[in-house]
Design an enzyme around this catalytic site. Structure first.
Site, PDB file in Angstrom:
ATOM      1  N   THR A 161       5.150  19.940  -9.150  1.00  0.00           N
ATOM      2  CA  THR A 161       5.362  19.540  -7.867  1.00  0.00           C
ATOM      3  C   THR A 161       6.186  20.860  -7.364  1.00  0.00           C
ATOM      4  O   THR A 161       5.854  21.506  -6.369  1.00  0.00           O
ATOM      5  CB  THR A 161       5.652  18.401  -7.389  1.00  0.00           C
ATOM      6  OG1 THR A 161       4.712  17.440  -7.877  1.00  0.00           O
ATOM      7  CG2 THR A 161       5.878  18.009  -5.804  1.00  0.00           C
ATOM      8  N   ASN A 212      -7.709  16.744 -11.466  1.00  0.00           N
ATOM      9  CA  ASN A 212      -7.129  15.343 -11.913  1.00  0.00           C
ATOM     10  C   ASN A 212      -7.619  14.019 -11.782  1.00  0.00           C
ATOM     11  O   ASN A 212      -7.358  13.071 -12.284  1.00  0.00           O
ATOM     12  CB  ASN A 212      -5.479  15.369 -11.299  1.00  0.00           C
ATOM     13  CG  ASN A 212      -5.546  15.478  -9.855  1.00  0.00           C
ATOM     14  OD1 ASN A 212      -5.804  16.249  -9.386  1.00  0.00           O
ATOM     15  ND2 ASN A 212      -4.897  14.158  -9.476  1.00  0.00           N
ATOM     16  N   GLN A 249      -3.577  19.895 -15.407  1.00  0.00           N
ATOM     17  CA  GLN A 249      -4.514  18.935 -16.396  1.00  0.00           C
ATOM     18  C   GLN A 249      -4.940  19.824 -17.545  1.00  0.00           C
ATOM     19  O   GLN A 249      -5.879  19.074 -18.222  1.00  0.00           O
ATOM     20  CB  GLN A 249      -5.275  18.103 -15.527  1.00  0.00           C
ATOM     21  CG  GLN A 249      -5.083  17.119 -14.686  1.00  0.00           C
ATOM     22  CD  GLN A 249      -4.186  15.861 -15.184  1.00  0.00           C
ATOM     23  OE1 GLN A 249      -4.483  15.626 -16.169  1.00  0.00           O
ATOM     24  NE2 GLN A 249      -3.441  15.250 -14.670  1.00  0.00           N
ATOM     25  N   SER A 291       3.062  21.051 -16.254  1.00  0.00           N
ATOM     26  CA  SER A 291       4.132  19.906 -16.113  1.00  0.00           C
ATOM     27  C   SER A 291       4.091  19.383 -17.630  1.00  0.00           C
ATOM     28  O   SER A 291       3.073  19.007 -18.144  1.00  0.00           O
ATOM     29  CB  SER A 291       3.497  18.912 -15.105  1.00  0.00           C
ATOM     30  OG  SER A 291       4.207  17.927 -15.194  1.00  0.00           O
ATOM     31  N   ALA A 292       5.380  18.881 -18.055  1.00  0.00           N
ATOM     32  CA  ALA A 292       5.364  18.795 -19.453  1.00  0.00           C
ATOM     33  C   ALA A 292       4.950  17.392 -19.714  1.00  0.00           C
ATOM     34  O   ALA A 292       4.470  17.102 -20.696  1.00  0.00           O
ATOM     35  CB  ALA A 292       7.097  18.757 -19.881  1.00  0.00           C
ATOM     36  N   HIS A 293       5.123  16.530 -18.715  1.00  0.00           N
ATOM     37  CA  HIS A 293       4.882  15.069 -19.062  1.00  0.00           C
ATOM     38  C   HIS A 293       3.166  14.708 -19.045  1.00  0.00           C
ATOM     39  O   HIS A 293       2.829  13.699 -19.543  1.00  0.00           O
ATOM     40  CB  HIS A 293       5.593  14.041 -18.110  1.00  0.00           C
ATOM     41  CG  HIS A 293       4.803  14.105 -16.800  1.00  0.00           C
ATOM     42  ND1 HIS A 293       4.232  13.013 -16.376  1.00  0.00           N
ATOM     43  CD2 HIS A 293       5.184  14.802 -15.745  1.00  0.00           C
ATOM     44  CE1 HIS A 293       3.897  13.121 -14.918  1.00  0.00           C
ATOM     45  NE2 HIS A 293       4.308  14.264 -14.542  1.00  0.00           N
ATOM     46  N   THR A 321      21.763  24.609 -12.749  1.00  0.00           N
ATOM     47  CA  THR A 321      21.838  24.458 -14.179  1.00  0.00           C
ATOM     48  C   THR A 321      20.533  23.882 -14.992  1.00  0.00           C
ATOM     49  O   THR A 321      20.084  22.973 -14.396  1.00  0.00           O
ATOM     50  CB  THR A 321      22.980  23.449 -14.296  1.00  0.00           C
ATOM     51  OG1 THR A 321      24.032  24.114 -13.939  1.00  0.00           O
ATOM     52  CG2 THR A 321      23.472  23.457 -15.843  1.00  0.00           C
ATOM     53  N   CYS A 358      -7.408  -0.499  -1.145  1.00  0.00           N
ATOM     54  CA  CYS A 358      -8.089  -1.227  -0.085  1.00  0.00           C
ATOM     55  C   CYS A 358      -6.828  -1.606   0.962  1.00  0.00           C
ATOM     56  O   CYS A 358      -5.829  -2.215   0.497  1.00  0.00           O
ATOM     57  CB  CYS A 358      -8.598  -2.390  -0.579  1.00  0.00           C
ATOM     58  SG  CYS A 358      -9.242  -3.552   0.602  1.00  0.00           S
TER      59      CYS A 358
HETATM   60  N1  PLP Z   1      -1.064  18.854 -10.079  1.00  0.00           N
HETATM   61  C1  PLP Z   1      -1.842  18.096 -10.710  1.00  0.00           C
HETATM   62  C2  PLP Z   1      -3.281  18.516 -10.986  1.00  0.00           C
HETATM   63  C3  PLP Z   1      -1.586  16.558 -11.197  1.00  0.00           C
HETATM   64  O1  PLP Z   1      -2.296  15.885 -11.985  1.00  0.00           O
HETATM   65  C4  PLP Z   1      -0.050  16.493 -11.137  1.00  0.00           C
HETATM   66  C5  PLP Z   1       0.373  15.015 -11.533  1.00  0.00           C
HETATM   67  O2  PLP Z   1      -0.124  14.103 -11.371  1.00  0.00           O
HETATM   68  C6  PLP Z   1       0.693  17.304 -10.472  1.00  0.00           C
HETATM   69  C7  PLP Z   1       0.207  18.596 -10.089  1.00  0.00           C
HETATM   70  C8  PLP Z   1       2.240  16.865 -10.208  1.00  0.00           C
HETATM   71  O3  PLP Z   1       2.874  17.200 -11.343  1.00  0.00           O
HETATM   72  P1  PLP Z   1       4.445  16.696 -11.556  1.00  0.00           P
HETATM   73  O4  PLP Z   1       4.346  15.198 -12.095  1.00  0.00           O
HETATM   74  O5  PLP Z   1       5.192  17.466 -12.788  1.00  0.00           O
HETATM   75  O6  PLP Z   1       5.113  17.043 -10.128  1.00  0.00           O
END
Ligand code: PLP
Length: 376
Positions: free
Chosen positions: A72, A151, A179, A199-201, A237, A326
């Site tokens: 993000t 995603n 993704q 994004s690492a996670h 940092t 919903c």
């Molecule tokens: N872009 C896409 C396509 C994603 O799937 C996500 C996470 O859901 C993000 C950006 C955001 O990643 P982060 O959680 O590292 O901010």
């Protein structure tokens, strides 16, 4: 009770090897990487080693990789500063981008005199590349922002083709590759992008760590100001353990890609087959011919039971993701679901897998779906 995790597009479990490496860095590398003494230099070495690993994987120069706290942040930096420092007048994007791209673009259009052009898509999420090419040709000084893999529906966009169009017409090209990384090949010596985020996670690394690639011909000004970290591009940092873990997680994901993807594909095909055979009126959202293996977006028929699907999956120990919500009794699809014209009376659920997902877990999920789904 079983606990089954089918939400790997939202986040993935940390690889045990990565956790070990991370703990070691947390323990050993406490020196500030900006300090010039040996403790500082030791920490700096760890960061530069991580940068080298990532640059080698993407086949780019080490000076083109910048660490951030997440994708993000990377997308915000790129979009905001490309507009402000490179004289961009037009943004060409799709209606299917992640909110961190879509909302940043929308915010920038309120602050700057920008033209925004949306590339149309069909009901399977296929982008109109001919339209994109014309838009790039007709609008000099444009930034194209199109994600590599969607995603929600998993479509793999042809970023090779988009890169060629942009390069041939002098447009800048940003791609959110969150993704895609660690799941499909990405060789930036063959594909042209100006900027790319990760994004690492999402590839079994830690949360709170990400990075972006910036082509050395497309330098932007920094968004976050302060010290000289990340060669003045992103002050603050560094998250040394997160950075090293990101590189190691990506390295392992790439090393095991073919084995992991084969396993994920078996799971995906098995799940799809059983859904089609054993549940009535199931649809799959997105173009199944170009979908990435780990994302399967399933649409269930309308019924009062459909609204309770997510809740019932959850109380049966299955975590997945809803493509719709919903609110006040009115079903509302996500922007992506709306963008592909998904029938909002139906219920879209995104199931997403990892190499840890087993066929037994799919069997259990099917058993539960047969009990809780609208047509049973
Ligand atoms: N872009 C896409 C396509 C994603 O799937 C996500 C996470 O859901 C993000 C950006 C955001 O990643 P982060 O959680 O590292 O901010």
């Amino acid at each position: 009770m079983h606990k089954i995790y089918l939400d790997n597009a939202a986040s993935t479990p940390l690889l045990p090897e990565v956790m070990e490496i991370m703990m070691e860095v947390l323990k050993e590398n406490y020196g500030n990487p900006s300090s010039i003494h040996s403790h500082g230099r030791h920490s700096r070495t760890v960061i530069e080693e991580a940068r080298k690993i990532i640059a080698n994987i993407l086949k780019v120069s080490i000076s083109e990789i910048f660490f951030t706290s997440c994708a993000t942040e990377a997308n915000n930096i790129i979009i905001k500063k490309v507009i402000e420092s490179r004289g961009v007048q037009t943004i060409i994007t799709s209606g299917l981008e992640h909110p961190c791209v879509a909302n940043t673009i929308s915010d920038m259009t309120k602050r700057h005199d920008l033209k925004i052009i949306f590339v149309p898509n069909d009901s399977d999420g296929n982008l109109d590349y001919g339209f994109l090419e014309n838009a790039v040709k007709e609008n000099p000084k444009s930034l194209v922002s199109i994600m590599y893999v969607n995603n929600e529906i998993g479509n793999i966009n042809d970023i090779g083709k988009i890169g060629e169009i942009c390069k041939a017409n002098g447009a800048l090209f940003h791609s959110d590759a969150v993704q895609a990384l660690g799941k499909i090949e990405l060789d930036l010596s063959k594909i042209y992008v100006s900027y790319l985020s990760a994004s690492a996670h999402k590839f079994h690394g830690p949360k709170g760590a990400g990075f972006f690639y910036m082509n050395s011909d497309c330098i932007i000004d920094p968004l976050i100001l302060g010290g000289a970290q990340e060669r003045n591009m992103r002050a603050g940092t560094e998250n040394i353990a997160g950075i090293f873990a990101t590189a190691k997680a990506l390295e392992l994901s790439v090393k095991n890609m073919s084995e992991n993807q084969s396993q994920i594909l078996i799971v995906r095909n098995y799940f799809k087959q059983r859904l089609k055979e054993e549940l009535a009126d199931i649809q799959f959202n997105g173009n199944q011919d170009i979908a990435i293996n780990h994302i399967l977006n399933v649409s269930f028929p309308p019924s009062p039971k459909a609204d309770l699907l997510m809740f019932n999956l959850d109380i049966n120990g299955i975590s997945a993701s809803s493509g719709s919500a919903c609110s006040s009794g009115i079903p509302k699809d996500s922007k992506v679901m709306e963008g592909i014209g998904h029938d909002k009376e139906r219920k879209a659920i995104r199931f997403s897998f990892s190499h840890n997902t087993t066929l037994e877990e799919i069997d259990y999920t099917i058993d539960i779906l047969k009990k809780i789904s609208p047509t049973q």
